[in-house]
Design an enzyme around this catalytic site. Structure first.
Site, PDB file in Angstrom:
ATOM      1  N   PHE A   1       0.854  -1.186   0.000  1.00  0.00           N
ATOM      2  CA  PHE A   1       0.000   0.000   0.000  1.00  0.00           C
ATOM      3  C   PHE A   1       0.892   1.239   0.000  1.00  0.00           C
ATOM      4  CE2 PHE A   1      -1.853  -3.492   2.389  1.00  0.00           C
ATOM      5  CZ  PHE A   1      -2.997  -3.737   1.666  1.00  0.00           C
TER       6      PHE A   1
ATOM      7  N   HIS B   1      -1.398   1.321  12.746  1.00  0.00           N
ATOM      8  CA  HIS B   1      -1.935   2.676  12.617  1.00  0.00           C
ATOM      9  C   HIS B   1      -2.833   3.081  13.785  1.00  0.00           C
ATOM     10  CE1 HIS B   1       0.042   2.430   8.905  1.00  0.00           C
ATOM     11  NE2 HIS B   1      -0.663   3.311   8.240  1.00  0.00           N
TER      12      HIS B   1
HETATM   13 MG    MG Z   1       1.348   2.798   4.960  1.00  0.00          MG
END
Ligand code: MG
Length: 205
Positions: A15, A139
């Site tokens: 990603f 994250h």
């Molecule tokens: Mg990333």
């Protein structure tokens, strides 16, 4: 970046936009002379190929740190789950084989050194000042904070702290990465470099 290596990087699972990857390549090529480049969250090795090619050109090394069990969003039932990466025997994700394929495809086995460990555990072991840290791990606020606190103090003067997935607009993405970016800036130990896509870069004073 060499055209063949560039094609390999683009073909890896991951990603990361190509312009962000090319920026990582340039930063690593510059910073690897100061110490090893450290990547937090290698996953299947897309960013590892960009970073590793830069480190190799500088005669340096890349440490690819990942527990390879996937972040929150990679788990079964979550948005970015990839069934091909699920290890039925252990009952958990395992992205290490894919990382090793990416490193082998790019001929980076002498440059890119995988460390299968959590980021704070690896940070306890890696004592040397490092040339660059690229944070692209979990994250959640907790995961991003832990990565920042574990690694930001290890960067050599003139070295680079790069952080992926910066979203100034909270409606476009999670705020944990940009929160640690702002924390780093607030220390006044770093100078801001141009951002590429969602990739931020700071230089240690
Ligand atoms: Mg990333």
């Amino acid at each position: 970046m060499d055209a063949k290596m560039h094609a390999i990087a683009k073909s890896c699972k991951g990603f990361l936009e190509d312009d962000e990857g090319l920026r990582l390549y340039e930063l690593a090529r510059e910073a690897a002379v100061l110490g090893p480049v450290v990547e937090i969250g290698s996953y299947c090795g897309k960013s590892s190929v960009y970073l590793g090619c830069g480190a190799r050109e500088a005669g340096g090394a890349l440490l690819c740190i990942d527990h390879h069990r996937g972040s929150e969003e990679h788990q079964p039932g979550e948005e970015y789950h990839d069934p091909e990466l699920f290890d039925e025997h252990v009952g958990l994700l395992d992205s290490l084989p894919e990382l090793r394929r990416s490193i082998a495809d790019a001929g980076l086995e002498d440059t890119a050194v995988p460390i299968v460990a959590s980021s704070p555990r690896a940070a306890e072991i890696v004592a040397t000042p490092v040339g660059m840290v690229f944070i692209d791990g979990g994250h959640s606020e907790e995961a991003a904070s832990t990565d920042y606190e574990s690694w930001s103090g290890k960067i050599a003067s003139g070295g680079i702290l790069a952080i992926h997935d910066l979203f100034p607009n909270p409606e476009e993405g999670g705020q944990a990465p940009i929160n640690i970016y702002r924390r780093a800036l607030a220390t006044e130990l770093f100078d801001e470099l141009p951002t590429t896509g969602t990739l931020g870069a700071l230089r240690r004073r």
